[in-house]
Design a protein around this motif. Sequence first.
Motif, PDB file in Angstrom:
ATOM      1  N   MET A   1       0.941  -1.232  -0.030  1.00 33.87           N
ATOM      2  CA  MET A   1       0.013  -0.018  -0.033  1.00 33.87           C
ATOM      3  C   MET A   1       0.845   1.088  -0.050  1.00 33.87           C
ATOM      4  SD  MET A   1      -3.061   0.938   2.807  1.00 33.87           S
ATOM      5  CE  MET A   1      -4.022  -0.236   2.439  1.00 33.87           C
ATOM      6  N   ALA A   2       0.320   2.367  -0.522  1.00 30.60           N
ATOM      7  CA  ALA A   2       1.082   3.535  -0.828  1.00 30.60           C
ATOM      8  C   ALA A   2       0.305   4.765  -0.515  1.00 30.60           C
ATOM      9  CB  ALA A   2       1.951   3.458  -1.951  1.00 30.60           C
ATOM     10  N   ALA A   3       0.938   5.824  -0.493  1.00 30.81           N
ATOM     11  CA  ALA A   3       0.236   7.009  -0.251  1.00 30.81           C
ATOM     12  C   ALA A   3       0.318   7.894  -1.672  1.00 30.81           C
ATOM     13  CB  ALA A   3       1.149   7.918   0.839  1.00 30.81           C
ATOM     14  N   SER A   4      -0.562   8.937  -1.617  1.00 31.15           N
ATOM     15  CA  SER A   4      -0.709  10.086  -2.753  1.00 31.15           C
ATOM     16  C   SER A   4      -1.051   9.162  -3.958  1.00 31.15           C
ATOM     17  CB  SER A   4       0.871  10.748  -2.805  1.00 31.15           C
ATOM     18  OG  SER A   4       0.520  11.603  -3.926  1.00 31.15           O
ATOM     19  N   GLY A   5      -0.476   9.482  -5.158  1.00 26.74           N
ATOM     20  CA  GLY A   5      -0.752   8.923  -6.471  1.00 26.74           C
ATOM     21  C   GLY A   5      -0.736   7.671  -6.442  1.00 26.74           C
ATOM     22  N   ALA A   6       0.048   6.837  -5.636  1.00 25.74           N
ATOM     23  CA  ALA A   6      -0.071   5.097  -5.932  1.00 25.74           C
ATOM     24  C   ALA A   6      -0.880   4.761  -4.499  1.00 25.74           C
ATOM     25  CB  ALA A   6       1.516   4.703  -5.725  1.00 25.74           C
ATOM     26  N   ALA A   7      -1.619   5.403  -4.100  1.00 28.30           N
ATOM     27  CA  ALA A   7      -2.818   4.923  -3.108  1.00 28.30           C
ATOM     28  C   ALA A   7      -3.356   3.845  -3.413  1.00 28.30           C
ATOM     29  CB  ALA A   7      -3.702   5.983  -2.506  1.00 28.30           C
ATOM     30  N   ASP A   8      -3.110   2.923  -2.593  1.00 27.37           N
ATOM     31  CA  ASP A   8      -3.982   1.610  -2.920  1.00 27.37           C
ATOM     32  C   ASP A   8      -3.496   0.612  -3.875  1.00 27.37           C
ATOM     33  OD1 ASP A   8      -5.995   2.336  -0.690  1.00 27.37           O
ATOM     34  OD2 ASP A   8      -7.103   3.191  -2.220  1.00 27.37           O
ATOM     35  N   MET A   9      -2.256   0.850  -4.256  1.00 23.10           N
ATOM     36  CA  MET A   9      -1.557   0.083  -5.179  1.00 23.10           C
ATOM     37  C   MET A   9      -0.710  -0.827  -4.422  1.00 23.10           C
ATOM     38  SD  MET A   9      -0.778   2.438  -8.663  1.00 23.10           S
ATOM     39  CE  MET A   9      -2.154   3.000  -9.584  1.00 23.10           C
ATOM     40  N   GLN A  10      -0.376  -2.042  -4.967  1.00 22.40           N
ATOM     41  CA  GLN A  10       0.851  -2.958  -4.660  1.00 22.40           C
ATOM     42  C   GLN A  10       2.196  -2.351  -5.468  1.00 22.40           C
ATOM     43  OE1 GLN A  10      -1.899  -6.307  -4.766  1.00 22.40           O
ATOM     44  NE2 GLN A  10      -1.192  -6.728  -2.989  1.00 22.40           N
ATOM     45  N   LEU A  47      10.236   2.849  -4.708  1.00 21.67           N
ATOM     46  CA  LEU A  47       9.000   2.854  -4.098  1.00 21.67           C
ATOM     47  C   LEU A  47       8.976   3.804  -2.821  1.00 21.67           C
ATOM     48  CD1 LEU A  47       9.134  -1.056  -4.577  1.00 21.67           C
ATOM     49  CD2 LEU A  47       7.865   0.587  -5.989  1.00 21.67           C
ATOM     50  N   GLU A  48       9.971   3.890  -2.024  1.00 28.06           N
ATOM     51  CA  GLU A  48       9.813   4.540  -0.674  1.00 28.06           C
ATOM     52  C   GLU A  48       9.590   5.995  -1.092  1.00 28.06           C
ATOM     53  OE1 GLU A  48      12.869   1.784   1.609  1.00 28.06           O
ATOM     54  OE2 GLU A  48      13.466   3.413   0.778  1.00 28.06           O
ATOM     55  N   ARG A  49      10.177   6.454  -2.010  1.00 25.95           N
ATOM     56  CA  ARG A  49       9.879   7.985  -2.229  1.00 25.95           C
ATOM     57  C   ARG A  49       8.401   8.181  -2.899  1.00 25.95           C
ATOM     58  NH1 ARG A  49      15.197   7.944  -4.197  1.00 25.95           N
ATOM     59  NH2 ARG A  49      14.520   7.470  -6.518  1.00 25.95           N
ATOM     60  N   GLY A 154      12.365  10.169  -8.537  1.00 19.42           N
ATOM     61  CA  GLY A 154      11.032   9.698  -8.268  1.00 19.42           C
ATOM     62  C   GLY A 154       9.989  10.029  -9.411  1.00 19.42           C
ATOM     63  N   CYS A 155       9.148   9.267  -9.803  1.00 18.64           N
ATOM     64  CA  CYS A 155       8.382   9.324 -11.160  1.00 18.64           C
ATOM     65  C   CYS A 155       7.209   8.632 -10.813  1.00 18.64           C
ATOM     66  CB  CYS A 155       9.020   9.023 -12.306  1.00 18.64           C
ATOM     67  SG  CYS A 155       9.536   7.247 -12.559  1.00 18.64           S
ATOM     68  N   ARG A 301      10.940  10.513 -20.037  1.00 21.46           N
ATOM     69  CA  ARG A 301      12.000  10.995 -19.182  1.00 21.46           C
ATOM     70  C   ARG A 301      11.816  10.645 -17.864  1.00 21.46           C
ATOM     71  NH1 ARG A 301      14.023  16.687 -20.810  1.00 21.46           N
ATOM     72  NH2 ARG A 301      14.446  16.452 -22.838  1.00 21.46           N
ATOM     73  N   PRO A 302      12.227   9.233 -17.348  1.00 18.58           N
ATOM     74  CA  PRO A 302      11.802   8.811 -15.955  1.00 18.58           C
ATOM     75  C   PRO A 302      12.428   9.548 -15.107  1.00 18.58           C
ATOM     76  CG  PRO A 302      13.733   7.657 -17.108  1.00 18.58           C
ATOM     77  CD  PRO A 302      13.112   8.590 -18.137  1.00 18.58           C
ATOM     78  N   ALA A 303      13.634  10.557 -15.210  1.00 19.20           N
ATOM     79  CA  ALA A 303      14.048  11.146 -14.108  1.00 19.20           C
ATOM     80  C   ALA A 303      13.267  12.626 -13.819  1.00 19.20           C
ATOM     81  CB  ALA A 303      15.429  11.675 -14.365  1.00 19.20           C
ATOM     82  N   SER A 304      12.236  12.972 -14.733  1.00 19.77           N
ATOM     83  CA  SER A 304      11.621  14.078 -14.450  1.00 19.77           C
ATOM     84  C   SER A 304      10.115  14.180 -14.987  1.00 19.77           C
ATOM     85  CB  SER A 304      12.486  15.261 -15.014  1.00 19.77           C
ATOM     86  OG  SER A 304      12.610  15.277 -16.410  1.00 19.77           O
ATOM     87  N   VAL A 305       9.779  13.159 -15.155  1.00 14.14           N
ATOM     88  CA  VAL A 305       8.171  12.732 -15.697  1.00 14.14           C
ATOM     89  C   VAL A 305       7.344  13.734 -15.097  1.00 14.14           C
ATOM     90  CG1 VAL A 305       7.666  10.886 -14.251  1.00 14.14           C
ATOM     91  CG2 VAL A 305       6.498  11.280 -16.245  1.00 14.14           C
ATOM     92  N   GLU A 306       6.290  14.524 -15.566  1.00 12.03           N
ATOM     93  CA  GLU A 306       5.238  15.073 -14.979  1.00 12.03           C
ATOM     94  C   GLU A 306       4.075  14.575 -15.600  1.00 12.03           C
ATOM     95  OE1 GLU A 306       5.761  19.154 -16.001  1.00 12.03           O
ATOM     96  OE2 GLU A 306       7.756  19.209 -14.999  1.00 12.03           O
ATOM     97  N   ALA A 307       2.869  14.720 -15.037  1.00 10.52           N
ATOM     98  CA  ALA A 307       1.803  14.268 -15.081  1.00 10.52           C
ATOM     99  C   ALA A 307       1.115  14.775 -16.635  1.00 10.52           C
ATOM    100  CB  ALA A 307       0.590  14.491 -14.125  1.00 10.52           C
ATOM    101  N   SER A 308       1.455  16.046 -16.796  1.00 11.88           N
ATOM    102  CA  SER A 308       1.025  16.437 -18.082  1.00 11.88           C
ATOM    103  C   SER A 308       2.118  16.149 -19.435  1.00 11.88           C
ATOM    104  CB  SER A 308       0.942  17.971 -18.205  1.00 11.88           C
ATOM    105  OG  SER A 308       1.989  18.717 -17.525  1.00 11.88           O
TER     106      SER A 308
END
Length: 315
Positions: A1-10, A47-49, A154-155, A301-308
């Motif tokens: 389980m995770a917080a924020s954008g990855a909430a409820d994901m494994q 994952l921790e980030r 973190g991406c 760009r995995p190092a600086s990916v943005e949602a948009s």
Amino acid sequence: MAASGAADMQAVVLASQQPLWPINDGMASALLPVLNRPLLFYQLALLERAGFVEAFVAVAKEDFKQVAGYVKEEHPGPLRGRCHLHCVEALDGDYDAAVLRELSAAGANGHAAPDAELELNPNLDLTSTPEAPTARPKLDRDFVLLAAPVVAEGCLRQLADLFRAETADLAFVLRAPPVAPDDAKRRKKRDEGADELHALCPETNRCVYQHVMDDADGEDGESGRLVIPKALLKRNRQLRWSVNHHDVGIYVVASWVPKFLETAEGELITSIQRELVPYLINHQFRGPAPFGGAAVLAASRPASVEASVRAGTDG
């Protein structure tokens, strides 16, 4: 389980075996040091980030004791002692899809490694629930999958947000390294191993076609030929075809995918990157459910990916 954008994901990490002898002679490939840290450290730290506090870690039998010792005693982050280990006979890029199938059907085997010769310390608890060490946690929700050793910033939160916003079945990261003018010839030269061809739709942030080129270099069995579905070209008037983007092995995957791997058709798939990912991409417009209408999204760009971010940007 995770917080924020990855909430409820494994989360699933493949501690893959890499053919690096003699560099890794006597050492698990996942523990090879990079900047004084094991490769596995960077996967867990990613994952921790993103807020994950538990993860599945799949590891080959011959590396099991070393990796188990690291995640239980040595890893400096919050995931230390909170990883569900899953031991398999071997783990490489050609036969890793079975891990998802097994985690979904039977759960992480933890202590129940498939070979008694491992001589595991009976006091070494490999589960995150000491009160129920025989419990087998299963893969039963949408999940983040780190299928290859990767050192990235973190991406995952942004990728998870993109996955949810578009109700996607698969979201993944493509890397397009900058190329200097004097390297133009090098871009055209095929690397050893498999190259990738992607069809990217910048307007929708969608990857609509992927082909992993092997030695045969053709889907129809004839060398040098590649068959592109006519319906794909009619459906997408503006596509960017790229052989310079690289799938780095960072995915967000829908919960039904491991169940699909248990079907007669899914059992034919053995490799995640070479077979499963292209299958999901190339079947996304085909009905019936679960394929029909599902989006497959690619973020650069995995190092600086943005949602948009728009897929296929070299800039």
